[in-house]
Write a protein that holds these residues in place. Structure first.
Motif, PDB file in Angstrom:
ATOM      1  N   SER A  88       8.798  -3.163 -10.768  1.00  0.00           N
ATOM      2  CA  SER A  88       7.508  -2.591 -11.142  1.00  0.00           C
ATOM      3  C   SER A  88       6.449  -3.171 -10.203  1.00  0.00           C
ATOM      4  O   SER A  88       6.276  -4.396 -10.144  1.00  0.00           O
ATOM      5  CB  SER A  88       7.186  -2.933 -12.597  1.00  0.00           C
ATOM      6  N   TYR A  89       5.733  -2.307  -9.494  1.00  0.00           N
ATOM      7  CA  TYR A  89       4.859  -2.739  -8.411  1.00  0.00           C
ATOM      8  C   TYR A  89       3.447  -2.169  -8.573  1.00  0.00           C
ATOM      9  O   TYR A  89       3.255  -1.101  -9.139  1.00  0.00           O
ATOM     10  CB  TYR A  89       5.440  -2.308  -7.059  1.00  0.00           C
ATOM     11  N   ASP A  90       2.488  -2.905  -8.030  1.00  0.00           N
ATOM     12  CA  ASP A  90       1.103  -2.447  -8.012  1.00  0.00           C
ATOM     13  C   ASP A  90       0.831  -1.506  -6.848  1.00  0.00           C
ATOM     14  O   ASP A  90      -0.009  -0.604  -6.942  1.00  0.00           O
ATOM     15  CB  ASP A  90       0.140  -3.638  -7.876  1.00  0.00           C
ATOM     16  N   ILE A 115       2.774   0.359  -3.218  1.00  0.00           N
ATOM     17  CA  ILE A 115       3.905   0.623  -2.325  1.00  0.00           C
ATOM     18  C   ILE A 115       3.339   1.117  -0.999  1.00  0.00           C
ATOM     19  O   ILE A 115       2.544   2.062  -0.960  1.00  0.00           O
ATOM     20  CB  ILE A 115       4.877   1.663  -2.915  1.00  0.00           C
ATOM     21  N   LEU A 136       6.179   2.305  -9.740  1.00  0.00           N
ATOM     22  CA  LEU A 136       4.783   1.873  -9.797  1.00  0.00           C
ATOM     23  C   LEU A 136       4.332   1.610 -11.235  1.00  0.00           C
ATOM     24  O   LEU A 136       4.687   2.343 -12.161  1.00  0.00           O
ATOM     25  CB  LEU A 136       3.871   2.932  -9.170  1.00  0.00           C
ATOM     26  N   GLY A 174      -0.886   2.162 -10.403  1.00  0.00           N
ATOM     27  CA  GLY A 174      -0.367   1.738  -9.103  1.00  0.00           C
ATOM     28  C   GLY A 174      -0.523   2.818  -8.047  1.00  0.00           C
ATOM     29  O   GLY A 174      -0.697   4.006  -8.358  1.00  0.00           O
ATOM     30  N   LYS A 175      -0.437   2.418  -6.782  1.00  0.00           N
ATOM     31  CA  LYS A 175      -0.717   3.338  -5.683  1.00  0.00           C
ATOM     32  C   LYS A 175       0.378   3.329  -4.621  1.00  0.00           C
ATOM     33  O   LYS A 175       0.999   2.298  -4.363  1.00  0.00           O
ATOM     34  CB  LYS A 175      -2.039   2.951  -5.005  1.00  0.00           C
ATOM     35  N   GLU A 178      -2.240   7.882  -6.541  1.00  0.00           N
ATOM     36  CA  GLU A 178      -2.310   6.925  -7.653  1.00  0.00           C
ATOM     37  C   GLU A 178      -1.594   7.472  -8.877  1.00  0.00           C
ATOM     38  O   GLU A 178      -1.744   8.654  -9.237  1.00  0.00           O
ATOM     39  CB  GLU A 178      -3.764   6.634  -7.994  1.00  0.00           C
ATOM     40  N   LYS A 179      -0.856   6.613  -9.548  1.00  0.00           N
ATOM     41  CA  LYS A 179      -0.234   6.930 -10.819  1.00  0.00           C
ATOM     42  C   LYS A 179      -1.267   6.796 -11.944  1.00  0.00           C
ATOM     43  O   LYS A 179      -2.133   5.913 -11.896  1.00  0.00           O
ATOM     44  CB  LYS A 179       0.936   5.965 -11.066  1.00  0.00           C
TER      45      LYS A 179
END
Length: 203
Positions: free
Chosen positions: A110-112, A114, A139, A143-144, A200-201
Motif C-alpha cells: 500500500s503506497y502513497d 507510484i 495505492l 494516493g497518486k 489520484e485515487k
C-alpha cells in the motif's frame, strides 16, 4: 490471442534479463530525467511511501535517496537487474530502500505515491487495463500515480506508445485526473513526445 499479442506475451523476465545483459537499453538516459527530477524536487514529506515499478537502473531511486526519502520500494521483473541494484544500493537496502525481484502485477502493499518512468510503455498492450487496476489496488486512498507517458506511437516495440485521448479513457475508469500536460523539460530526442501525468485515487 493474436500473433501480435503472442509476441508481446514473451516480454517476460528472460526477455528483460537479455536486454540488460546485452546493454540493449536505448531508452536509458543514464540519469534521472528532468521531468521526474522536477516533480521529486517539489515533494516535501520524506516519509511518503513511494513505489517505483519497472525501476530499470533506478535513477529515480538514487535521486530519492539523495533527497532524503525514507520509504522507497523498487521492483523489476529482471533479477539480473535487481541483483545489480542490490550491490549499487547495498548501504540503503533494508533501511530506506526495499528492492523486489518480481512481477508488478503480483505485488502486495500500500503506497502513497507510484512513480511512472518508462514502465507503462514497456508492457504488452493487452496489460494496460491490468496496469491501471493494479495501480489502483496498490495505492492508498488519496494516493497518486505521477510520471511520464509517451505522446507518440512507435513501430514495433517495446517501447509502445500512446496518446492523450487513450490515457484519458484508460485511467478515468479508476482515477481522477490531476494533470496531463506536455513535458517542458524533455531531453531533445523526446521533445514534444512526452506527457507528465498525475492521477489520484479517491480519498
Amino acid at each position: 490471442m493474436n500473433e501480435n499479442d503472442e509476441k508481446m506475451s514473451r516480454l517476460d523476465a528472460a526477455f528483460w534479463d537479455a536486454r540488460y545483459r546485452n546493454a540493449e537499453t536505448g531508452w536509458d538516459t543514464g540519469k534521472v530525467t528532468e521531468p521526474m527530477k522536477a516533480y521529486i524536487d517539489q515533494l516535501h514529506d520524506l516519509d511518503t511511501k513511494i513505489l517505483v515499478p519497472g525501476c530499470g537502473n533506478a535513477y529515480e531511486v538514487g535521486y530519492l535517496l539523495e533527497k532524503g526519502f525514507r520509504n522507497i520500494t523498487a521492483i523489476d521483473i529482471s533479477s539480473l537487474l535487481t541483483d545489480r541494484l542490490r550491490k549499487k544500493f547495498s548501504e540503503e537496502e533494508g533501511k530506506r530502500l526495499t528492492i523486489i525481484s518480481g512481477d508488478f502485477f503480483e505485488l502486495a502493499g500500500s503506497y502513497d505515491l507510484i512513480l511512472e518512468q518508462t514502465f507503462f510503455c514497456a508492457l504488452p498492450l493487452y496489460r494496460r487495463k491490468d496496469y491501471v487496476r493494479t495501480m489502483y489496488r496498490l495505492l492508498k486512498p488519496g494516493g497518486k500515480i505521477a510520471g511520464v507517458l509517451f505522446d507518440r506511437e512507435f513501430v514495433g516495440g517495446p517501447p509502445f506508445g500512446g496518446s492523450r485521448a487513450e490515457y484519458e479513457e484508460l485511467f478515468s475508469a479508476e482515477f481522477n485526473k490531476r494533470s496531463m500536460e506536455p513535458c517542458y523539460n524533455s531531453i531533445d530526442p523526446r521533445k514534444g513526445a512526452e506527457l507528465f501525468i498525475i492521477f489520484e485515487k479517491d480519498k
